[in-house]
Design a protein around this motif. Structure first.
Motif, PDB file in Angstrom:
ATOM      1  N   TRP A 293       0.830  -1.209   0.000  1.00 14.68           N
ATOM      2  CA  TRP A 293       0.000   0.000   0.000  1.00 14.68           C
ATOM      3  C   TRP A 293       0.862   1.256   0.000  1.00 14.68           C
ATOM      4  O   TRP A 293       0.608   2.195  -0.770  1.00 14.68           O
ATOM      5  CB  TRP A 293      -0.929   0.018   1.216  1.00 14.68           C
ATOM      6  CG  TRP A 293      -1.778   1.256   1.237  1.00 14.68           C
ATOM      7  CD1 TRP A 293      -2.930   1.484   0.552  1.00 14.68           C
ATOM      8  CD2 TRP A 293      -1.513   2.460   1.964  1.00 14.68           C
ATOM      9  NE1 TRP A 293      -3.397   2.755   0.797  1.00 14.68           N
ATOM     10  CE2 TRP A 293      -2.557   3.377   1.665  1.00 14.68           C
ATOM     11  CE3 TRP A 293      -0.504   2.866   2.844  1.00 14.68           C
ATOM     12  CZ2 TRP A 293      -2.607   4.653   2.212  1.00 14.68           C
ATOM     13  CZ3 TRP A 293      -0.556   4.135   3.384  1.00 14.68           C
ATOM     14  CH2 TRP A 293      -1.600   5.025   3.075  1.00 14.68           C
ATOM     15  N   GLU A 294       1.887   1.273   0.839  1.00 10.34           N
ATOM     16  CA  GLU A 294       2.742   2.457   0.906  1.00 10.34           C
ATOM     17  C   GLU A 294       3.481   2.679  -0.421  1.00 10.34           C
ATOM     18  O   GLU A 294       3.578   3.804  -0.912  1.00 10.34           O
ATOM     19  CB  GLU A 294       3.741   2.324   2.063  1.00 10.34           C
ATOM     20  CG  GLU A 294       3.081   2.427   3.429  1.00 10.34           C
ATOM     21  CD  GLU A 294       4.063   2.233   4.578  1.00 10.34           C
ATOM     22  OE1 GLU A 294       3.844   2.806   5.643  1.00 10.34           O
ATOM     23  OE2 GLU A 294       5.058   1.497   4.390  1.00 10.34           O
ATOM     24  N   LEU A 295       3.978   1.588  -1.009  1.00 12.80           N
ATOM     25  CA  LEU A 295       4.695   1.724  -2.279  1.00 12.80           C
ATOM     26  C   LEU A 295       3.757   2.153  -3.406  1.00 12.80           C
ATOM     27  O   LEU A 295       4.173   2.864  -4.333  1.00 12.80           O
ATOM     28  CB  LEU A 295       5.378   0.403  -2.641  1.00 12.80           C
ATOM     29  CG  LEU A 295       6.576   0.013  -1.771  1.00 12.80           C
ATOM     30  CD1 LEU A 295       7.037  -1.401  -2.088  1.00 12.80           C
ATOM     31  CD2 LEU A 295       7.731   0.984  -1.955  1.00 12.80           C
ATOM     32  N   SER A 296       2.489   1.736  -3.320  1.00 11.68           N
ATOM     33  CA  SER A 296       1.542   2.105  -4.373  1.00 11.68           C
ATOM     34  C   SER A 296       1.294   3.609  -4.410  1.00 11.68           C
ATOM     35  O   SER A 296       0.803   4.139  -5.422  1.00 11.68           O
ATOM     36  CB  SER A 296       0.218   1.373  -4.179  1.00 11.68           C
ATOM     37  OG  SER A 296      -0.485   1.872  -3.043  1.00 11.68           O
ATOM     38  N   LEU A 297       1.630   4.319  -3.312  1.00  8.77           N
ATOM     39  CA  LEU A 297       1.467   5.773  -3.307  1.00  8.77           C
ATOM     40  C   LEU A 297       2.353   6.434  -4.364  1.00  8.77           C
ATOM     41  O   LEU A 297       2.016   7.508  -4.873  1.00  8.77           O
ATOM     42  CB  LEU A 297       1.795   6.335  -1.921  1.00  8.77           C
ATOM     43  CG  LEU A 297       0.777   6.029  -0.815  1.00  8.77           C
ATOM     44  CD1 LEU A 297       1.282   6.532   0.523  1.00  8.77           C
ATOM     45  CD2 LEU A 297      -0.565   6.670  -1.139  1.00  8.77           C
ATOM     46  N   CYS A 298       3.498   5.812  -4.690  1.00  8.06           N
ATOM     47  CA  CYS A 298       4.360   6.375  -5.741  1.00  8.06           C
ATOM     48  C   CYS A 298       3.594   6.475  -7.053  1.00  8.06           C
ATOM     49  O   CYS A 298       3.596   7.520  -7.720  1.00  8.06           O
ATOM     50  CB  CYS A 298       5.601   5.503  -5.935  1.00  8.06           C
ATOM     51  SG  CYS A 298       6.726   5.477  -4.529  1.00  8.06           S
TER      52      CYS A 298
END
Length: 356
Positions: A293-298
């Motif tokens: 989820w955090e990486l998908s923010l990129c």
């Protein structure tokens, strides 16, 4: 990286001797600088490959079974084979530009590769306890984004130690010469002691941070004001996204003190509202777990901003090789370790803003 020092010295010695013999073969001076050693899986290695490659698989037989790979820039292979064949320089330049690799080129470069492999055999055998022999297999060319990637091509799906050699021919830098040694073979050639349980967590984190800094170098002087005028960013702002309020305020504080215009929020903020308010020139994305989820923010930030080249610096307290690859695939431009180091972050921001 730490470990496999014996193997690295053996490879470095074999490369230097190979350079001397290749110089005589090509009638031009070939030199090899010290090698850099990194650890990659296949996916991450190919993600780092932008130029076309010439891949020479090499079987390791006898008491050290496995398969390593010599990976050259395809343009370098065309150059060296052309020199060996006596092709006029103008024709070599044309073939390099158009990536023309003919049967005679393959045969000629196979002769060069075979000379390198013979040198490895002569250097390695006296330093190993048991029988060792390398044998060249048919080479292949690989063009990223064009040639199909399979389980075995251009290299098998394994974890590798990658020895990156910087080589010069006639005083000019060549593009790529990597030696991919599967970890399973590296452990046979240079057995490692088990990592002691008493090794401190701080030491492990420090080693990981140093590896990241080598992979993603910043301005060595931490030049905070690159891309600025009189210490003030002329256009746009830096967006700091961080869920930890203390870390967010700390980063915001030292960036403000160094002349940056800052917007700061948590990871759950409405990106559309933020990008509608300000022209964002760079993003510092602080993460807790570096999970999906955090990486998908990129990807989300790139989409909302409408700027596929927006530099995003992702930060977390720990990184795995898979995590690094996923971050880059999602659109991260650079990766650093927490806790935030002011000079490192300022240097990276300065580098990206200067290039904007």
């Amino acid at each position: 990286m730490a470990g496999y020092e014996k193997l690295q010295k053996m490879i470095q010695s074999a490369l230097k001797q190979s350079a001397e013999e290749s110089s005589m073969l090509l009638n031009q001076e070939l030199t090899v600088k010290d090698t850099e050693v990194l650890e990659f899986d296949k996916e991450a290695y190919l993600a780092d490959m932008e130029d076309s490659a010439f891949v020479v698989p090499v079987d390791s037989r006898e008491d050290y079974p496995g398969r390593l790979h010599l990976v050259f820039s395809l343009r370098d292979a065309i150059l060296m084979s052309g020199i060996l064949l006596g092709i006029p320089p103008g024709r070599i330049s044309e073939k390099r530009k158009l990536l023309i690799l003919e049967a005679d080129d393959i045969d000629a470069f196979s002769e060069i590769a075979n000379q390198i492999i013979g040198t490895f055999n002569s250097v390695f055998q006296p330093l190993l306890a048991n029988k060792f022999h390398l044998k060249q297999l048919p080479p292949t060319k690989f063009v990223p984004q064009v040639d199909e990637v399979t389980d075995e091509l251009p290299v098998p799906a394994e974890e590798y130690l990658v020895y990156k050699a910087q080589i010069q021919l006639g005083g000019d830098d060549l593009n790529r010469f990597d030696i991919l040694v599967p970890l399973s073979l590296a452990k046979c050639l240079d057995p490692q002691e088990a990592i002691r349980e008493s090794q401190s967590e701080d030491s492990a984190i420090h080693d990981q941070a140093e590896s990241l800094r080598r992979l993603f170098p910043s301005d060595a002087d931490g030049n905070a004001l690159s891309g600025t005028t009189n210490g003030v960013v002329k256009e746009g702002s830096v967006l700091v996204l961080e869920d930890d309020p203390d870390q967010r305020e700390a980063v915001k504080g030292f960036l403000l003190a160094n002349g940056y215009t800052i917007l700061a929020s948590n990871l759950g903020a409405d990106m559309k509202d933020i990008f509608a308010m300000e022209e964002i020139q760079a993003v510092v994305l602080g993460m807790q777990k570096a999970d999906e989820w955090e990486l998908s923010l990129c990807s989300k930030i790139k989409e909302v901003s409408g700027n596929s080249h927006l530099p995003i610096i992702v930060c977390a307290s720990q990184w795995t090789r898979t995590g690094i690859f996923k971050a880059l695939k999602c659109g991260a431009k650079d990766i650093i370790m927490k806790p935030y180091e002011q000079n490192e972050l300022l240097g990276k921001l300065g580098k990206f803003l200067a290039a904007a």
